[in-house]
Motif scaffolding. Structure first.
Motif, mmCIF file in Angstrom:
data_model
loop_
_atom_site.group_PDB
_atom_site.id
_atom_site.type_symbol
_atom_site.label_atom_id
_atom_site.label_comp_id
_atom_site.label_asym_id
_atom_site.label_seq_id
_atom_site.Cartn_x
_atom_site.Cartn_y
_atom_site.Cartn_z
ATOM 1 N N CYS A 149 -7.100 -0.125 -4.266
ATOM 2 C CA CYS A 149 -6.451 -0.839 -5.327
ATOM 3 C C CYS A 149 -5.802 -2.082 -4.749
ATOM 4 O O CYS A 149 -5.995 -2.979 -5.588
ATOM 5 N N VAL A 150 -5.075 -2.102 -3.782
ATOM 6 C CA VAL A 150 -4.399 -3.157 -3.437
ATOM 7 C C VAL A 150 -5.180 -4.163 -2.867
ATOM 8 O O VAL A 150 -5.180 -5.265 -3.155
ATOM 9 N N ALA B 79 -4.753 4.047 -2.652
ATOM 10 C CA ALA B 79 -3.823 2.958 -2.873
ATOM 11 C C ALA B 79 -4.326 1.670 -1.894
ATOM 12 O O ALA B 79 -4.233 0.525 -2.585
ATOM 13 N N GLU B 80 -4.996 1.860 -0.951
ATOM 14 C CA GLU B 80 -5.335 0.638 -0.148
ATOM 15 C C GLU B 80 -6.545 0.006 -0.765
ATOM 16 O O GLU B 80 -6.780 -1.186 -0.858
ATOM 17 N N VAL C 235 0.751 -1.205 -0.077
ATOM 18 C CA VAL C 235 0.065 0.087 0.046
ATOM 19 C C VAL C 235 0.759 1.400 0.033
ATOM 20 O O VAL C 235 0.537 2.135 -0.686
ATOM 21 N N GLU C 236 1.846 1.198 0.856
ATOM 22 C CA GLU C 236 2.937 2.347 0.794
ATOM 23 C C GLU C 236 3.422 2.646 -0.393
ATOM 24 O O GLU C 236 3.581 3.553 -0.987
ATOM 25 N N VAL D 230 -7.722 2.384 -11.688
ATOM 26 C CA VAL D 230 -7.484 3.597 -10.598
ATOM 27 C C VAL D 230 -8.842 4.379 -10.565
ATOM 28 O O VAL D 230 -9.332 4.940 -9.724
ATOM 29 N N VAL E 265 2.434 1.753 -3.426
ATOM 30 C CA VAL E 265 1.486 2.317 -4.364
ATOM 31 C C VAL E 265 0.997 3.765 -4.200
ATOM 32 O O VAL E 265 1.112 4.520 -5.281
ATOM 33 N N ARG E 266 1.089 4.165 -2.959
ATOM 34 C CA ARG E 266 0.607 5.562 -2.552
ATOM 35 C C ARG E 266 1.964 6.417 -3.129
ATOM 36 O O ARG E 266 1.866 7.399 -3.852
ATOM 37 N N LEU F 271 -4.408 9.809 -1.108
ATOM 38 C CA LEU F 271 -3.821 8.974 -1.849
ATOM 39 C C LEU F 271 -3.338 7.556 -1.343
ATOM 40 O O LEU F 271 -3.370 6.527 -2.157
ATOM 41 N N PHE G 205 1.666 6.890 -6.874
ATOM 42 C CA PHE G 205 0.564 7.979 -7.054
ATOM 43 C C PHE G 205 1.173 9.589 -6.609
ATOM 44 O O PHE G 205 0.934 10.234 -7.358
ATOM 45 N N LEU H 10 2.008 -0.746 -9.809
ATOM 46 C CA LEU H 10 0.623 -0.878 -10.297
ATOM 47 C C LEU H 10 0.310 -1.801 -11.210
ATOM 48 O O LEU H 10 -0.859 -2.280 -11.370
#
Length: 489
Positions: free
Chosen positions: A154-155, A151-152, A8-9, A64, A11-12, A147, A15, A39
């Motif tokens: 999306c994950v 991210a969370e 998650v971190e 997204v 992916v953030r 964001l 972003f 991603l």
């Protein structure tokens, strides 16, 4: 404190890098020096590529954008502007007042968001919960937080699972009930009004009587399919992941983007006596008539050897489940678990003739009657319910069962358990009863099935980790063998 998740971190972080310049576009992804492999490796992105043939960049933008569209109003606007995705424009059409959100320069997008904050919320049909942000606050913590939420989401995306039945599956069941997030508090005593007491433990677990029935059925060798609705937050995603781990199909589980998942506060005493305080969020999270008519749902009902129903869902859902089961050319066994008690139970009376087994505590079963206090005894209670057309009434308390029907009247004590009760035991009982009836033949060995179900109820009783305590066949067999050994002089 939120749990740290490296993915998650990561992916953030991607972003945050992609928000600069023109935002997140396919062209930007094709030309950027930002490492976007995290991603590309998201399950939802891989699934999009596999199922549609989209390019990697197209799939990332689609996933997204869909995730942003499912956020709450404030987070939707912040993420939409930060990444210039066009979510609001797609929802309300091109308007002069929103074009600034999609400018090529991030600073211009922030200014447009800050200046039109209340008006943009109004376009979404919502009122702002927070005062308008400043450009500085957006650049600081606000975009970073939003964001992270994106991210969370999306994950945590979980691909719907159509579980393949195990090789030794004994039958197929459909479960109609709820899947909620249980907040379980174990305490020696409950506080009186104005009093504070310290709990023994607190934890958060997957819950809901429907989910427990499905998990118990699956572990006992049934192909269990849960028909329910969940929210769209991280707790709903945790539930879907738990179902996936248990091998349960999620093909009949409706997700509700942007909605909070139903929750329940479960208060458990050290003796196992349990009180529930539920919040089902039914205005946002529920099944519709269109969901009932979905081909997958109709096929599951037609294939089912049994249908297990709880009183958790809205009344329309319960009535649909009972009607649909009764209408099948090959009628399945129908078990109705009379919990939680509902107001106006008379709405169900004409449908109870399709119920083969009615299961619950005595108090829950009494609440099905117009006058719960009228029956003077358990036998009187059973006669009242049988008169409504129910096939058999099972009063399940103290790890034993009293069954009443036109062909059997038995009071069966359970094995010695050092608890008065425990959450989840009636779900274990119901799933095991149906599993054994399907396996052995519904009319052949009802008493054997009852002993099996009682043994399942007495296997792995717990005060807190309720779903994880649902027993498998080998565990129930050991409990049954131990109990029979103790009875042998």
């Amino acid at each position: 404190m939120a749990r740290y998740d490296a993915t998650v971190e990561g992916v953030r972080s991607v972003f945050l890098k992609l928000r600069t310049r023109s935002g997140l576009t396919v062209e930007r992804l094709d030309a950027t020096e930002v490492d976007v492999r995290l991603l590309a490796e998201l399950p939802a992105v891989r699934r999009r590529v596999r199922e549609t043939g989209a390019s990697e960049g197209e799939a990332i933008v689609h996933v997204v954008t869909t995730a942003v569209a499912a956020l709450g109003p404030a987070d939707l606007l912040i993420a939409d502007a930060a990444l210039a995705l066009g979510v609001l424009r797609a929802r309300v059409g091109a308007r002069p007042e929103i074009e600034g959100l999609y400018a090529d320069d991030l600073g211009e997008r922030r200014r447009a968001l800050a200046e039109e904050w209340d008006a943009l919320h109004a376009l979404l049909g919502a009122s702002s919960e927070y005062p308008p942000p400043t450009v500085r606050s957006l650049r600081g913590s606000i975009e970073t937080r939003t964001l992270g939420v994106l991210a969370e989401r999306c994950v945590r995306d979980v691909e719907p699972v159509v579980a393949e039945p195990a090789g030794d599956t004994v039958g197929s069941v459909v479960v109609v009930g709820s899947a909620v997030t249980d907040h379980v508090v174990v305490s020696d005593e409950l506080p009186d009004v104005g009093e504070a007491v310290q709990a023994h433990s607190f934890d958060v677990h997957p819950g809901g009587k429907g989910l427990l029935l499905a998990v118990a059925g699956r572990r006992l060798g049934l192909d269990a399919r849960l028909v329910t609705a969940v929210g769209g937050d991280s707790q709903a995603q945790d539930l879907l992941q738990f179902m996936h781990k248990e091998g349960l199909s999620t093909a009949l589980v409706k997700e509700t983007p942007g909605a909070a998942n139903p929750r329940a506060l479960v208060l458990v005493s050290q003796t196992g006596e349990t009180r529930y305080l539920g919040w089902m969020n039914t205005e946002a999270v529920s099944l519709s008539r269109e969901d009932f008519r979905a081909p997958r749902v109709r096929e599951a009902m037609a294939e089912a050897d049994a249908v297990l129903i709880t009183l958790e869902p809205p009344m329309d859902t319960i009535k649909w489940a009972l009607s649909a089961a009764a209408a099948q050319p090959r009628k399945p066994l129908v078990l109705l678990q009379a919990s939680p008690p509902r107001s106006a139970p008379q709405q169900l009376y004409r449908l109870l003739r399709g119920v083969d087994y009615l299961v619950g505590r005595e108090g829950e079963l009494r609440r099905l009657l117009s006058d719960p206090d009228s029956p003077q005894s358990l036998d009187d209670l059973a006669r009242s319910l049988l008169a409504l057309g129910v096939g058999a009434v099972c009063v399940v308390e103290n790890f034993g069962c009293s069954i009443r029907s036109s062909v059997i009247s038995r009071d069966i004590e359970g094995p010695p358990v050092p608890l008065d009760d425990a959450p989840g035991v009636r779900e274990a009982f119901s799933a095991a009863l149906i599993q054994k009836l399907i396996q052995e033949g519904a009319g052949r060995s009802r008493e054997e099935a009852l002993h099996w179900a009682i043994a399942a109820m007495a296997t792995n009783p717990t005060l807190d980790e309720i779903a994880d305590s649902m027993p498998g066949r080998e565990e129930v067999e050991r409990t049954l063998e131990t109990d029979q050994t103790l009875e042998t002089p």
